[in-house]
Design a protein around this motif. Structure first.
Motif, PDB file in Angstrom:
ATOM      1  N   MET A 345       0.825  -1.215   0.000  1.00 57.29           N
ATOM      2  CA  MET A 345       0.000   0.000   0.000  1.00 57.29           C
ATOM      3  C   MET A 345       0.858   1.264   0.000  1.00 57.29           C
ATOM      4  O   MET A 345       0.459   2.286  -0.572  1.00 57.29           O
ATOM      5  CB  MET A 345      -0.936   0.003   1.210  1.00 57.29           C
ATOM      6  N   VAL A 346       2.048   1.217   0.623  1.00 60.63           N
ATOM      7  CA  VAL A 346       2.964   2.362   0.557  1.00 60.63           C
ATOM      8  C   VAL A 346       3.380   2.605  -0.892  1.00 60.63           C
ATOM      9  O   VAL A 346       3.367   3.742  -1.388  1.00 60.63           O
ATOM     10  CB  VAL A 346       4.208   2.121   1.442  1.00 60.63           C
ATOM     11  N   ILE A 347       3.737   1.527  -1.604  1.00 61.09           N
ATOM     12  CA  ILE A 347       4.143   1.642  -3.006  1.00 61.09           C
ATOM     13  C   ILE A 347       2.970   2.133  -3.861  1.00 61.09           C
ATOM     14  O   ILE A 347       3.142   3.011  -4.723  1.00 61.09           O
ATOM     15  CB  ILE A 347       4.658   0.289  -3.526  1.00 61.09           C
ATOM     16  N   LEU A 348       1.784   1.582  -3.616  1.00 61.93           N
ATOM     17  CA  LEU A 348       0.598   1.992  -4.370  1.00 61.93           C
ATOM     18  C   LEU A 348       0.290   3.470  -4.150  1.00 61.93           C
ATOM     19  O   LEU A 348      -0.041   4.207  -5.096  1.00 61.93           O
ATOM     20  CB  LEU A 348      -0.603   1.136  -3.947  1.00 61.93           C
ATOM     21  N   THR A 349       0.419   3.931  -2.916  1.00 62.12           N
ATOM     22  CA  THR A 349       0.160   5.337  -2.593  1.00 62.12           C
ATOM     23  C   THR A 349       1.166   6.250  -3.283  1.00 62.12           C
ATOM     24  O   THR A 349       0.806   7.271  -3.883  1.00 62.12           O
ATOM     25  CB  THR A 349       0.213   5.561  -1.072  1.00 62.12           C
ATOM     26  N   LEU A 350       2.459   5.876  -3.221  1.00 62.49           N
ATOM     27  CA  LEU A 350       3.503   6.677  -3.865  1.00 62.49           C
ATOM     28  C   LEU A 350       3.299   6.728  -5.380  1.00 62.49           C
ATOM     29  O   LEU A 350       3.536   7.762  -6.013  1.00 62.49           O
ATOM     30  CB  LEU A 350       4.886   6.097  -3.545  1.00 62.49           C
ATOM     31  N   GLY A 351       2.838   5.606  -5.955  1.00 66.62           N
ATOM     32  CA  GLY A 351       2.608   5.563  -7.392  1.00 66.62           C
ATOM     33  C   GLY A 351       1.405   6.373  -7.842  1.00 66.62           C
ATOM     34  O   GLY A 351       1.278   6.705  -9.019  1.00 66.62           O
ATOM     35  N   THR A 352       0.510   6.697  -6.898  1.00 65.03           N
ATOM     36  CA  THR A 352      -0.688   7.476  -7.230  1.00 65.03           C
ATOM     37  C   THR A 352      -0.414   8.979  -7.206  1.00 65.03           C
ATOM     38  O   THR A 352      -1.046   9.748  -7.940  1.00 65.03           O
ATOM     39  CB  THR A 352      -1.823   7.145  -6.244  1.00 65.03           C
ATOM     40  N   ILE A 353       0.533   9.409  -6.369  1.00 58.13           N
ATOM     41  CA  ILE A 353       0.794  10.846  -6.183  1.00 58.13           C
ATOM     42  C   ILE A 353       1.101  11.590  -7.487  1.00 58.13           C
ATOM     43  O   ILE A 353       0.569  12.691  -7.708  1.00 58.13           O
ATOM     44  CB  ILE A 353       1.928  11.042  -5.151  1.00 58.13           C
ATOM     45  N   PRO A 354       1.946  11.055  -8.389  1.00 62.71           N
ATOM     46  CA  PRO A 354       2.253  11.814  -9.619  1.00 62.71           C
ATOM     47  C   PRO A 354       1.016  12.162 -10.458  1.00 62.71           C
ATOM     48  O   PRO A 354       1.030  13.174 -11.176  1.00 62.71           O
ATOM     49  CB  PRO A 354       3.179  10.872 -10.397  1.00 62.71           C
ATOM     50  N   PHE A 355      -0.037  11.364 -10.353  1.00 62.91           N
ATOM     51  CA  PHE A 355      -1.228  11.617 -11.169  1.00 62.91           C
ATOM     52  C   PHE A 355      -2.060  12.786 -10.643  1.00 62.91           C
ATOM     53  O   PHE A 355      -2.991  13.234 -11.312  1.00 62.91           O
ATOM     54  CB  PHE A 355      -2.085  10.350 -11.244  1.00 62.91           C
ATOM     55  N   LEU A 356      -1.710  13.274  -9.457  1.00 59.15           N
ATOM     56  CA  LEU A 356      -2.396  14.453  -8.925  1.00 59.15           C
ATOM     57  C   LEU A 356      -1.885  15.725  -9.588  1.00 59.15           C
ATOM     58  O   LEU A 356      -2.480  16.795  -9.439  1.00 59.15           O
ATOM     59  CB  LEU A 356      -2.188  14.556  -7.405  1.00 59.15           C
ATOM     60  N   PHE A 357      -0.748  15.631 -10.322  1.00 58.28           N
ATOM     61  CA  PHE A 357      -0.089  16.819 -10.866  1.00 58.28           C
ATOM     62  C   PHE A 357       0.153  16.692 -12.371  1.00 58.28           C
ATOM     63  O   PHE A 357       1.154  17.172 -12.888  1.00 58.28           O
ATOM     64  CB  PHE A 357       1.239  17.051 -10.130  1.00 58.28           C
ATOM     65  N   LEU A 358      -0.773  16.055 -13.054  1.00 54.02           N
ATOM     66  CA  LEU A 358      -0.649  15.926 -14.511  1.00 54.02           C
ATOM     67  C   LEU A 358      -0.719  17.302 -15.173  1.00 54.02           C
ATOM     68  O   LEU A 358      -1.482  18.168 -14.763  1.00 54.02           O
ATOM     69  CB  LEU A 358      -1.765  15.034 -15.061  1.00 54.02           C
ATOM     70  N   LYS A 359       0.088  17.468 -16.224  1.00 51.41           N
ATOM     71  CA  LYS A 359       0.067  18.696 -17.016  1.00 51.41           C
ATOM     72  C   LYS A 359      -0.003  18.320 -18.496  1.00 51.41           C
ATOM     73  O   LYS A 359       0.119  17.157 -18.857  1.00 51.41           O
ATOM     74  CB  LYS A 359       1.322  19.531 -16.748  1.00 51.41           C
ATOM     75  N   GLN A 360      -0.204  19.323 -19.338  1.00 50.67           N
ATOM     76  CA  GLN A 360      -0.307  19.061 -20.766  1.00 50.67           C
ATOM     77  C   GLN A 360       0.992  18.494 -21.326  1.00 50.67           C
ATOM     78  O   GLN A 360       0.981  17.667 -22.245  1.00 50.67           O
ATOM     79  CB  GLN A 360      -0.680  20.339 -21.513  1.00 50.67           C
ATOM     80  N   ASP A 361       2.131  18.912 -20.751  1.00 51.32           N
ATOM     81  CA  ASP A 361       3.425  18.468 -21.274  1.00 51.32           C
ATOM     82  C   ASP A 361       4.070  17.381 -20.424  1.00 51.32           C
ATOM     83  O   ASP A 361       5.271  17.116 -20.557  1.00 51.32           O
ATOM     84  CB  ASP A 361       4.374  19.666 -21.401  1.00 51.32           C
ATOM     85  N   THR A 362       3.311  16.740 -19.539  1.00 49.35           N
ATOM     86  CA  THR A 362       3.861  15.651 -18.739  1.00 49.35           C
ATOM     87  C   THR A 362       4.340  14.525 -19.659  1.00 49.35           C
ATOM     88  O   THR A 362       3.612  14.096 -20.553  1.00 49.35           O
ATOM     89  CB  THR A 362       2.811  15.097 -17.758  1.00 49.35           C
ATOM     90  N   SER A 363       5.561  14.074 -19.427  1.00 48.06           N
ATOM     91  CA  SER A 363       6.144  13.033 -20.274  1.00 48.06           C
ATOM     92  C   SER A 363       5.347  11.734 -20.172  1.00 48.06           C
ATOM     93  O   SER A 363       4.966  11.308 -19.086  1.00 48.06           O
ATOM     94  CB  SER A 363       7.597  12.765 -19.854  1.00 48.06           C
ATOM     95  N   ILE A 364       5.115  11.114 -21.318  1.00 45.12           N
ATOM     96  CA  ILE A 364       4.361   9.865 -21.320  1.00 45.12           C
ATOM     97  C   ILE A 364       5.153   8.757 -20.626  1.00 45.12           C
ATOM     98  O   ILE A 364       4.572   7.839 -20.033  1.00 45.12           O
ATOM     99  CB  ILE A 364       3.988   9.464 -22.767  1.00 45.12           C
ATOM    100  N   TRP A 365       6.491   8.862 -20.667  1.00 41.33           N
ATOM    101  CA  TRP A 365       7.313   7.864 -19.965  1.00 41.33           C
ATOM    102  C   TRP A 365       7.194   8.017 -18.451  1.00 41.33           C
ATOM    103  O   TRP A 365       7.303   7.043 -17.716  1.00 41.33           O
ATOM    104  CB  TRP A 365       8.773   7.973 -20.410  1.00 41.33           C
ATOM    105  N   TRP A 366       6.989   9.235 -18.000  1.00 42.18           N
ATOM    106  CA  TRP A 366       6.749   9.474 -16.575  1.00 42.18           C
ATOM    107  C   TRP A 366       5.411   8.849 -16.172  1.00 42.18           C
ATOM    108  O   TRP A 366       5.285   8.252 -15.106  1.00 42.18           O
ATOM    109  CB  TRP A 366       6.754  10.972 -16.296  1.00 42.18           C
ATOM    110  N   ILE A 367       4.418   8.955 -17.049  1.00 39.94           N
ATOM    111  CA  ILE A 367       3.107   8.344 -16.815  1.00 39.94           C
ATOM    112  C   ILE A 367       3.232   6.825 -16.743  1.00 39.94           C
ATOM    113  O   ILE A 367       2.687   6.172 -15.845  1.00 39.94           O
ATOM    114  CB  ILE A 367       2.111   8.731 -17.934  1.00 39.94           C
ATOM    115  N   VAL A 368       3.959   6.249 -17.714  1.00 44.62           N
ATOM    116  CA  VAL A 368       4.137   4.795 -17.748  1.00 44.62           C
ATOM    117  C   VAL A 368       4.849   4.312 -16.484  1.00 44.62           C
ATOM    118  O   VAL A 368       4.467   3.297 -15.888  1.00 44.62           O
ATOM    119  CB  VAL A 368       4.936   4.376 -19.008  1.00 44.62           C
ATOM    120  N   THR A 369       5.871   5.050 -16.045  1.00 38.67           N
ATOM    121  CA  THR A 369       6.628   4.667 -14.846  1.00 38.67           C
ATOM    122  C   THR A 369       5.761   4.731 -13.591  1.00 38.67           C
ATOM    123  O   THR A 369       5.756   3.797 -12.780  1.00 38.67           O
ATOM    124  CB  THR A 369       7.850   5.590 -14.672  1.00 38.67           C
ATOM    125  N   ALA A 370       5.025   5.838 -13.442  1.00 33.90           N
ATOM    126  CA  ALA A 370       4.169   5.989 -12.264  1.00 33.90           C
ATOM    127  C   ALA A 370       3.064   4.939 -12.249  1.00 33.90           C
ATOM    128  O   ALA A 370       2.752   4.360 -11.193  1.00 33.90           O
ATOM    129  CB  ALA A 370       3.565   7.402 -12.232  1.00 33.90           C
TER     130      ALA A 370
END
Length: 482
Positions: A345-370
């Motif tokens: 659940m710690v890993i799942l929570t950390l993996g969810t945080i980046p999606f709270l800050f999506l932007k138009q230019d967010t790298s798709i590789w960053w999305i895939v990693t998160a």
């Protein structure tokens, strides 16, 4: 130790080997779950080809979920009424008939009927598969068994949109069903040879009123939740549908406690271990379904990806989930659930945080990693938690436990997608209303991104809630079947 003594036995006490038995079950579950997601990407093409509106086309998904949800509680009764192999063949046969109808359907009405016939078989298939997997593995290897199930649950939803996008772009949507049909038939043939009857039948009496109450309750509740996002949660039809559903389910529950042979043994929820793990798994499933709806919206509307490309974005995460599931099962068998669930659940929570800050230019590789990090955490907790819950039940209640677990998860999945997508839609509307449509051309982009961020915020809050519940799990979860 004698190898024969470690093998599972059928109801006549005759030992048999597991691999063929397990493969038949996993293939059946794979195509049943794949069928739930394979049509989502194809809906625009179906609408164009059959000349139907989006509201009508959505019933191909909604009706499937309704019938599927209605059949799950009934599966516990059928498991004790019909021999295991015969029930599997009936479920797969029903699924195959529905697939044929869908494959040849020239009209929307016939396609919808085919989907509903498929759902009858699918609704029995999944709890049947889980129950039989628990029956043929000893308690100390059930984590391994459910790890294999986790592979199926991981790959099917990710492969569905990717496969669907490729077929629809290259061929015709009818081929989606032509592809599933031969796999279904082959699996039925293998079942004749490899499946054994492992459940002693108790032949319970069918209570018609219970079936009616559960069907009305689940049907209207899932329908109300399903249309909530479109009609608005303040709509009278939504409140009436959900209200009727909840009242019917309450009456169904009260009746089950009074019956000597209930359709669904709700006393499984008296086990704190089963109840807490079922709730956690259901919440996690809510966030998984919600994320798989939001991410394609982001990749297609913000990055301009095609349906196939959007599906491919989800694929690495699915691979991670599929690879970690059997490993997590073995870890659970060795060390138990409490520490594993907290780490996951710690890993799942950390993996969810980046999606709270999506932007138009967010790298798709960053999305895939998160997203892959989220799937890693999910793989560590989802099936081990479900296994721990079933292990807390006596052997006689396993079929009822799997049916109850799947029923709750189905309701939570519908509710989760409605909540998360609802939050996104409301945020988009409020953003546009606040800024006005006469602003810069990028307004809709900004509104969509704001809505997606808020949708993932809802998923994050649900993840934190599930994380908190993990601290109430007792270690070790005792197995009453021994």
């Amino acid at each position: 130790m004698n190898q024969i003594s470690t093998l599972p036995v059928d109801i006549k006490g005759k030992p048999f080997k597991r691999p063929g038995f397990v493969i038949v079950l996993l293939v059946g579950a794979f195509i049943a779950i794949l069928n739930q997601t394979v049509l989502v990407i194809a809906l625009p093409k179906i609408m164009e080809d059959l000349n139907v509106t989006a509201n009508n086309a959505q019933w191909l998904i909604t009706a499937f979920m309704l019938i599927n949800g209605i059949m799950i509680p009934v599966s516990a009764f059928l498991l004790n009424q019909i021999a295991s192999r015969n029930l599997f063949l009936l479920a797969m046969g029903c699924f195959a008939i529905g697939t044929v109808v869908c494959a040849i359907s020239p009209t929307f009405q016939l396609l919808l009927i085919g989907r509903m016939i498929q759902a009858v078989g699918s609704g029995v298939m999944l709890p049947l598969m889980q129950t039989l997997m628990f029956m043929i593995f000893p308690p100390d290897r059930r984590g391994e068994a459910m790890g294999l199930v986790g592979i199926v649950i991981a790959f099917s939803p990710a492969i569905g949109p990717t496969l669907s996008g490729w077929i629809v772009d290259s061929y015709h949507w009818h081929y989606l069903f032509y592809l599933i049909l031969p796999i279904t038939v082959i699996d039925m043939i293998l079942a004749i040879y490899f499946l054994k009857n492992v459940i002693q039948l108790t032949k319970p009496k069918l209570d018609i009123l219970s079936v009616l109450l559960s069907s009305i309750g689940l049907g209207t509740l899932l329908y109300g939740i399903g249309i909530g996002g479109d009609k608005g949660w303040g709509s009278p039809i939504v409140w009436i549908s959900c209200g009727i559903g909840l009242i019917a389910l309450l009456l169904f529950s009260l009746r089950q406690f009074k019956l000597k042979e209930p359709i669904l043994e709700l006393r499984v929820f008296k086990s704190k271990g089963f109840t807490i793990t079922t709730v956690i798994v259901s919440i996690i499933f809510m966030t998984m379904i919600g994320s798989e709806i939001l991410l394609p919206i982001y990749t297609q509307k913000i990055h301009g990806y095609s349906a196939l490309q959007s599906g491919l974005v989800l694929l690495p995460g699915a691979l991670v989930l599929g690879l970690i599931s059997p490993i997590a099962g073995k870890i659970f068998d060795m060390y138990g659930i409490r520490k594993l669930s907290i780490v996951g659940m710690v890993i799942l929570t950390l993996g969810t945080i980046p999606f709270l800050f999506l932007k138009q230019d967010t790298s798709i590789w960053w999305i895939v990693t998160a997203y892959s990090l989220r799937m890693l955490g999910m793989g560590l907790v989802m099936m081990p938690l479900a296994t721990a819950g079933i292990n807390a039940l006596p052997q006689a209640l396993i079929s009822h436990g799997t049916a109850a677990n799947n029923t709750v998860r189905q309701i939570f999945a519908s509710l989760g997608s409605a909540i998360i997508v609802g939050v996104m839609s409301t945020s988009v509307s409020q953003y546009i209303s606040h800024h006005g449509m006469n602003q810069a051309p990028h307004l809709l982009f900004d509104a969509t991104i704001k809505g997606l961020n808020n949708g993932f915020l809802a998923a994050f809050i649900l993840t934190i809630l599930a994380f908190i519940f993990c601290f109430f799990i007792k270690q070790p979860v005792k197995d009453n079947a021994q």
